[in-house]
Design an enzyme around this catalytic site. Structure first.
Site, PDB file in Angstrom:
ATOM      1  N   GLU A 179      -3.008  -7.516  -2.284  1.00 46.72           N
ATOM      2  CA  GLU A 179      -3.752  -6.349  -1.810  1.00 46.72           C
ATOM      3  C   GLU A 179      -3.045  -5.088  -2.269  1.00 46.72           C
ATOM      4  O   GLU A 179      -1.825  -4.985  -2.205  1.00 46.72           O
ATOM      5  CB  GLU A 179      -3.850  -6.307  -0.276  1.00 46.72           C
TER       6      GLU A 179
ATOM      7  N   PHE B 275     -12.153   1.461   2.003  1.00 46.98           N
ATOM      8  CA  PHE B 275     -11.269   1.055   0.909  1.00 46.98           C
ATOM      9  C   PHE B 275     -12.045   0.580  -0.319  1.00 46.98           C
ATOM     10  O   PHE B 275     -11.441   0.234  -1.324  1.00 46.98           O
ATOM     11  CB  PHE B 275     -10.360  -0.089   1.370  1.00 46.98           C
TER      12      PHE B 275
ATOM     13  N   TRP C  88      -7.851  -3.965  -2.926  1.00 45.54           N
ATOM     14  CA  TRP C  88      -8.533  -3.935  -1.643  1.00 45.54           C
ATOM     15  C   TRP C  88      -9.251  -2.598  -1.564  1.00 45.54           C
ATOM     16  O   TRP C  88      -8.639  -1.566  -1.490  1.00 45.54           O
ATOM     17  CB  TRP C  88      -7.542  -4.074  -0.476  1.00 45.54           C
TER      18      TRP C  88
ATOM     19  N   TYR D 104       0.803  -1.214   0.000  1.00 46.09           N
ATOM     20  CA  TYR D 104       0.000   0.000   0.000  1.00 46.09           C
ATOM     21  C   TYR D 104       0.841   1.271   0.000  1.00 46.09           C
ATOM     22  O   TYR D 104       0.494   2.242  -0.655  1.00 46.09           O
ATOM     23  CB  TYR D 104      -0.885   0.047   1.253  1.00 46.09           C
TER      24      TYR D 104
ATOM     25  N   GLU E  19     -12.379  -2.479   8.962  1.00 46.51           N
ATOM     26  CA  GLU E  19     -10.935  -2.432   8.716  1.00 46.51           C
ATOM     27  C   GLU E  19     -10.134  -2.470  10.021  1.00 46.51           C
ATOM     28  O   GLU E  19      -9.774  -1.444  10.592  1.00 46.51           O
ATOM     29  CB  GLU E  19     -10.587  -1.169   7.923  1.00 46.51           C
ATOM     30  N   TRP E  20      -9.858  -3.659  10.500  1.00 43.47           N
ATOM     31  CA  TRP E  20      -8.999  -3.847  11.662  1.00 43.47           C
ATOM     32  C   TRP E  20      -9.363  -2.867  12.773  1.00 43.47           C
ATOM     33  O   TRP E  20     -10.520  -2.688  13.112  1.00 43.47           O
ATOM     34  CB  TRP E  20      -7.523  -3.701  11.255  1.00 43.47           C
TER      35      TRP E  20
END
Length: 311
Positions: free
Chosen positions: A205, A270, A254, A134, A261-262
């Protein structure tokens, strides 16, 4: 190491938890993950692969690093930071042991593989690697230039920074530590092409976050030109790596949908599709149409997609 994720174990100076030892426990966990991978591969190969015709690999988070300064100590700091990232897990699986940089720094805190375990790793290996990439950060040495311990890069003895001389490394996104640095995609892929003898690779991802809060609605997210710029740039440099011989087999965005998200929960979006988390209604963002046309082979420019006349 920093206690941000379950089970919330850590120790100072990496984090402030009630229990845990950040200098030992992460490496025991990582060691067991590597051995579990070897067993999973063996089971799949012995019992399922011939019948199913499938492939088995492993995906790892592939943060990238640039030296804060063009100095020997910061260049060495980059190598340490990289070693404590992807190679921590892939070196044992592909090369049979942990990176030398980790051994030198951690000593007895880094578990040893037995000869039997090392042989099993080298025999089973994997069919492909997956890179979740990312963002990129600058790295500064913390061995010869004392600085605060970085809870992200931990024992690599570095600190990662987003700015150099007051200039951010790339456009900010809606997620902490995630910056738009598209040329790094090519550097990541080419680095691991060389390190692992051009093993088959998937970008499992890659994506762009929009910050979100409960007062916002679909209209606040659907004109996601920042995501289009991000994807266009990263795909451009991924294409360059492929043209230079990298055996890249696929690319996954992703994510298709906004989701949980976590530790960011529902505050980072996203998705190519906006999701109303109360009603579950899904609305295509501009990026969904851009990506659909890209996959169909259209030669898109930013101007074409955003409604201007093509050049």
């Amino acid at each position: 190491m920093n206690g941000w994720y379950s089970p919330g174990r850590c120790s100072k100076p990496f984090g402030n938890c009630d229990f845990g030892n950040s200098s030992i426990e992460p490496y025991i966990v990582g060691h067991n993950m590597v051995l579990s991978h070897a067993n999973a591969v063996r089971i799949y190969r012995d019992n399922y692969q011939e019948k199913q015709g499938g492939y088995i690999g492993i995906s790892v988070g592939a943060r990238w690093y640039k030296p804060l300064r063009n100095t020997t100590i910061d260049l060495l700091a980059v190598e340490r930071a990289i070693s404590f990232n992807v190679p921590w897990f892939l070196d044992p699986i592909i090369l049979g042991d942990y990176p030398p940089e980790m051994r030198r720094i951690l000593g007895s805190n880094l578990p040893q593989f037995t000869l039997k375990e090392r042989n099993k790793l080298l025999v089973t290996k994997l069919d492909f690697i997956g890179l979740n990439h990312y963002s990129t950060l600058y790295v500064k040495d913390c061995i010869f230039s004392p600085c605060e311990v970085d809870p992200i890069d931990g024992d690599a003895r570095v600190i990662s920074l987003a700015e150099r001389d007051g200039v951010v490394i790339g456009k900010e996104t809606g997620a902490p530590f995630f910056y738009d640095v598209p040329h790094a995609m090519e550097e990541v892929v080419m680095y691991y092409k060389q390190r692992y003898n051009n093993i088959a690779t998937y970008i499992t991802e890659n994506g762009y976050a929009q910050a979100s809060n409960s007062s916002m609605n679909a209209n606040d997210f659907t004109s996601d030109t920042g995501r289009i710029d991000y994807m266009s740039g990263y795909l451009k440099f991924l294409s360059s790596a492929i043209r230079k011989g990298a055996d890249v087999r696929g690319y996954f965005v992703w994510s298709l949908l906004d989701n949980f998200e976590w530790t960011s929960g529902y505050t980072s979006r996203f998705g190519l599709y906006h999701v109303d988390f109360k009603t579950q209604k899904r609305t295509a963002k501009l990026s969904a149409e851009w990506y659909r046309m890209f996959l169909k082979g259209s030669l898109l420019t930013r101007e074409v997609q955003y409604g201007s006349q093509p050049q």
